[in-house]
Design an enzyme around this catalytic site. Structure first.
Site, mmCIF file in Angstrom:
data_model
loop_
_atom_site.group_PDB
_atom_site.id
_atom_site.type_symbol
_atom_site.label_atom_id
_atom_site.label_comp_id
_atom_site.label_asym_id
_atom_site.label_seq_id
_atom_site.Cartn_x
_atom_site.Cartn_y
_atom_site.Cartn_z
ATOM 1 N N CYS A 41 61.637 8.479 -10.913
ATOM 2 C CA CYS A 41 60.220 8.786 -10.726
ATOM 3 C C CYS A 41 59.617 7.829 -9.709
ATOM 4 O O CYS A 41 59.958 6.658 -9.731
ATOM 5 C CB CYS A 41 59.479 8.644 -12.053
ATOM 6 S SG CYS A 41 59.276 10.202 -12.890
ATOM 7 N N PRO A 42 58.752 8.320 -8.878
ATOM 8 C CA PRO A 42 58.195 9.675 -8.804
ATOM 9 C C PRO A 42 58.900 10.576 -7.804
ATOM 10 O O PRO A 42 58.402 11.653 -7.500
ATOM 11 C CB PRO A 42 56.768 9.412 -8.374
ATOM 12 C CG PRO A 42 56.890 8.265 -7.415
ATOM 13 C CD PRO A 42 58.006 7.400 -7.995
#
Length: 73
Positions: free
Chosen positions: A13-14
């Site tokens: 992430c992200p």
């Protein structure tokens, strides 16, 4: 209809969500996006984000080690 495949295996992430959003912005209505990844949180976050954008999540398969999500724009 165009099919786009995104491979974000090994990314955390992200990055998977960002790459998915980039592909969705380029896609035309009716296009399909398939994203393959390995980050467990992204397997949950991507479908939630797509549904919040009013998109159809066609399929979520795999486990937390490797998954595939199909989205229709």
């Amino acid at each position: 209809m165009t099919e786009t495949n995104i491979d974000v295996r090994g990314q955390t992430c992200p990055v998977p969500l960002v790459e998915c959003r980039k592909a969705l912005k380029k896609a035309a209505p009716g296009d399909e996006i398939t994203i393959v990844g390995t980050h467990p949180a992204s397997k949950k976050e991507i479908p939630m984000a797509c549904e919040a954008m009013g998109l159809e999540v066609m399929e979520v398969e795999g486990n937390d080690k490797e998954w595939k999500i199909r989205i229709k724009r």
